[in-house]
Design a protein around this motif. Structure first.
Motif, PDB file in Angstrom:
ATOM      1  N   GLN A 199      56.841 101.507 -48.358  1.00 30.65           N
ATOM      2  CA  GLN A 199      56.630 100.949 -49.696  1.00 30.65           C
ATOM      3  C   GLN A 199      57.926 100.532 -50.392  1.00 30.65           C
ATOM      4  O   GLN A 199      57.893  99.946 -51.453  1.00 30.65           O
ATOM      5  N   ASP A 200      59.068 100.812 -49.800  1.00 27.07           N
ATOM      6  CA  ASP A 200      60.353 100.427 -50.364  1.00 27.07           C
ATOM      7  C   ASP A 200      60.498  98.899 -50.322  1.00 27.07           C
ATOM      8  O   ASP A 200      60.292  98.280 -49.281  1.00 27.07           O
ATOM      9  N   GLU A 201      60.843  98.298 -51.446  1.00 28.88           N
ATOM     10  CA  GLU A 201      60.955  96.839 -51.531  1.00 28.88           C
ATOM     11  C   GLU A 201      61.972  96.274 -50.535  1.00 28.88           C
ATOM     12  O   GLU A 201      61.729  95.244 -49.914  1.00 28.88           O
ATOM     13  N   ASN A 202      63.103  96.928 -50.400  1.00 31.78           N
ATOM     14  CA  ASN A 202      64.122  96.446 -49.451  1.00 31.78           C
ATOM     15  C   ASN A 202      63.589  96.460 -48.024  1.00 31.78           C
ATOM     16  O   ASN A 202      63.860  95.546 -47.250  1.00 31.78           O
ATOM     17  N   TYR A 203      62.841  97.498 -47.683  1.00 31.79           N
ATOM     18  CA  TYR A 203      62.270  97.583 -46.337  1.00 31.79           C
ATOM     19  C   TYR A 203      61.240  96.475 -46.128  1.00 31.79           C
ATOM     20  O   TYR A 203      61.153  95.885 -45.050  1.00 31.79           O
ATOM     21  N   LYS A 204      60.467  96.160 -47.162  1.00 34.24           N
ATOM     22  CA  LYS A 204      59.485  95.073 -47.050  1.00 34.24           C
ATOM     23  C   LYS A 204      60.192  93.739 -46.785  1.00 34.24           C
ATOM     24  O   LYS A 204      59.729  92.939 -45.982  1.00 34.24           O
ATOM     25  N   PHE A 205      61.313  93.516 -47.475  1.00 32.23           N
ATOM     26  CA  PHE A 205      62.063  92.289 -47.213  1.00 32.23           C
ATOM     27  C   PHE A 205      62.633  92.302 -45.798  1.00 32.23           C
ATOM     28  O   PHE A 205      62.668  91.272 -45.115  1.00 32.23           O
ATOM     29  N   TRP A 206      63.043  93.466 -45.325  1.00 30.76           N
ATOM     30  CA  TRP A 206      63.529  93.583 -43.945  1.00 30.76           C
ATOM     31  C   TRP A 206      62.404  93.251 -42.965  1.00 30.76           C
ATOM     32  O   TRP A 206      62.615  92.506 -42.003  1.00 30.76           O
ATOM     33  N   LEU A 207      61.204  93.786 -43.231  1.00 31.40           N
ATOM     34  CA  LEU A 207      60.052  93.474 -42.374  1.00 31.40           C
ATOM     35  C   LEU A 207      59.735  91.976 -42.418  1.00 31.40           C
ATOM     36  O   LEU A 207      59.377  91.382 -41.398  1.00 31.40           O
ATOM     37  N   GLY A 208      59.890  91.361 -43.585  1.00 40.65           N
ATOM     38  CA  GLY A 208      59.685  89.915 -43.693  1.00 40.65           C
ATOM     39  C   GLY A 208      60.642  89.153 -42.799  1.00 40.65           C
ATOM     40  O   GLY A 208      60.256  88.202 -42.107  1.00 40.65           O
ATOM     41  N   GLY A 209      61.902  89.578 -42.759  1.00 46.11           N
ATOM     42  CA  GLY A 209      62.880  88.958 -41.864  1.00 46.11           C
ATOM     43  C   GLY A 209      62.549  89.216 -40.411  1.00 46.11           C
ATOM     44  O   GLY A 209      62.742  88.349 -39.546  1.00 46.11           O
ATOM     45  N   PHE A 210      62.020  90.390 -40.141  1.00 52.87           N
ATOM     46  CA  PHE A 210      61.624  90.740 -38.785  1.00 52.87           C
ATOM     47  C   PHE A 210      60.521  89.803 -38.296  1.00 52.87           C
ATOM     48  O   PHE A 210      60.540  89.329 -37.154  1.00 52.87           O
ATOM     49  N   ILE A 211      59.580  89.507 -39.194  1.00 50.28           N
ATOM     50  CA  ILE A 211      58.492  88.585 -38.859  1.00 50.28           C
ATOM     51  C   ILE A 211      59.048  87.214 -38.490  1.00 50.28           C
ATOM     52  O   ILE A 211      58.539  86.556 -37.582  1.00 50.28           O
ATOM     53  N   GLU A 212      60.083  86.792 -39.191  1.00 47.00           N
ATOM     54  CA  GLU A 212      60.673  85.470 -38.918  1.00 47.00           C
ATOM     55  C   GLU A 212      61.031  85.331 -37.439  1.00 47.00           C
ATOM     56  O   GLU A 212      60.838  84.286 -36.838  1.00 47.00           O
ATOM     57  N   GLY A 213      61.536  86.406 -36.849  1.00 51.42           N
ATOM     58  CA  GLY A 213      61.934  86.340 -35.444  1.00 51.42           C
ATOM     59  C   GLY A 213      60.864  86.756 -34.457  1.00 51.42           C
ATOM     60  O   GLY A 213      60.790  86.231 -33.356  1.00 51.42           O
ATOM     61  N   GLU A 214      60.031  87.700 -34.841  1.00 57.01           N
ATOM     62  CA  GLU A 214      59.112  88.312 -33.873  1.00 57.01           C
ATOM     63  C   GLU A 214      57.631  88.151 -34.204  1.00 57.01           C
ATOM     64  O   GLU A 214      56.780  88.659 -33.488  1.00 57.01           O
ATOM     65  N   GLY A 215      57.307  87.457 -35.298  1.00 57.80           N
ATOM     66  CA  GLY A 215      55.924  87.362 -35.727  1.00 57.80           C
ATOM     67  C   GLY A 215      55.294  86.015 -35.460  1.00 57.80           C
ATOM     68  O   GLY A 215      55.987  85.021 -35.255  1.00 57.80           O
ATOM     69  N   SER A 216      53.960  85.990 -35.483  1.00 60.65           N
ATOM     70  CA  SER A 216      53.207  84.750 -35.277  1.00 60.65           C
ATOM     71  C   SER A 216      51.941  84.745 -36.111  1.00 60.65           C
ATOM     72  O   SER A 216      51.264  85.764 -36.243  1.00 60.65           O
ATOM     73  N   LEU A 217      51.637  83.585 -36.638  1.00 62.54           N
ATOM     74  CA  LEU A 217      50.332  83.307 -37.223  1.00 62.54           C
ATOM     75  C   LEU A 217      49.609  82.437 -36.206  1.00 62.54           C
ATOM     76  O   LEU A 217      50.125  81.400 -35.812  1.00 62.54           O
ATOM     77  N   VAL A 218      48.437  82.866 -35.787  1.00 67.09           N
ATOM     78  CA  VAL A 218      47.735  82.196 -34.692  1.00 67.09           C
ATOM     79  C   VAL A 218      46.282  81.971 -35.087  1.00 67.09           C
ATOM     80  O   VAL A 218      45.674  82.829 -35.725  1.00 67.09           O
TER      81      VAL A 218
END
Length: 168
Positions: free
Chosen positions: A2-21
């Motif tokens: 729930q930490d805001e900084n961690y959420k932004f980190w997860l958002g960056g993680f999605i940029e490299g490793e995530g997909s919308l399909v």
């Protein structure tokens, strides 16, 4: 999680490793013999599996973490279903991913959102033929340069399935 900084980190993680399909799956039980199946997923080597579980917690224990087919060292977090994606994934993307992204700033995110909205509006009833074809065309635009996984059928072959099913 729930930490805001961690959420932004997860958002960056999605940029490299995530997909919308959005998969287009043959299904003889539906009106046009095809079903649109939206999904969000994140892939990670087993060493980073805790990040995948963080996504599961973040999205209200929706979705699942499982081994990637054909690989014993790679794992996937995936969340499926129009309602889950609209309720959990899209708001996260809008706040933590899309505004900073090079990958999701494009029309892909807008098109994905449009397809989800149309599917949600028609929940429980089949799409009209013209609308199904329009959504299929949008889905095919997601990967215009052929990067990544190729579709089984061409756009024309897919539309032919819809047309032949509607004439039966």
């Amino acid at each position: 999680v729930q930490d805001e900084n961690y959420k932004f980190w997860l958002g960056g993680f999605i940029e490299g490793e995530g997909s919308l399909v959005i998969s287009i799956v043959k299904n003889d039980k539906v009106k046009f013999k095809l079903a649109l199946q939206p999904e969000f997923n994140v892939v990670q080597h087993e060493n980073g599996i805790l990040v995948l579980y963080a996504f599961q917690v973040l999205f209200g224990d929706k979705g699942s973490v499982h081994q990637k087919s054909g690989s014993d060292k790679v794992w996937v977090y995936s969340i499926k279903g129009t309602e889950n994606l609209i309720k959990y994934v899209l708001p996260f993307f809008e706040k933590y991913v899309a505004i900073y992204s090079s990958k999701y700033k494009t029309e892909i995110f807008k098109s994905f959102t449009k397809v989800l909205s149309r599917l949600a509006e028609n929940k429980g009833k089949p799409l009209a033929k013209e609308e199904m074809i329009e959504l299929i065309k949008l889905v095919y635009e997601f990967n215009p340069d052929g990067k990544g996984k190729q579709r089984k059928r061409t756009l024309k072959e897919t539309i032919d399935i819809v047309n032949s099913a509607s004439s039966q």
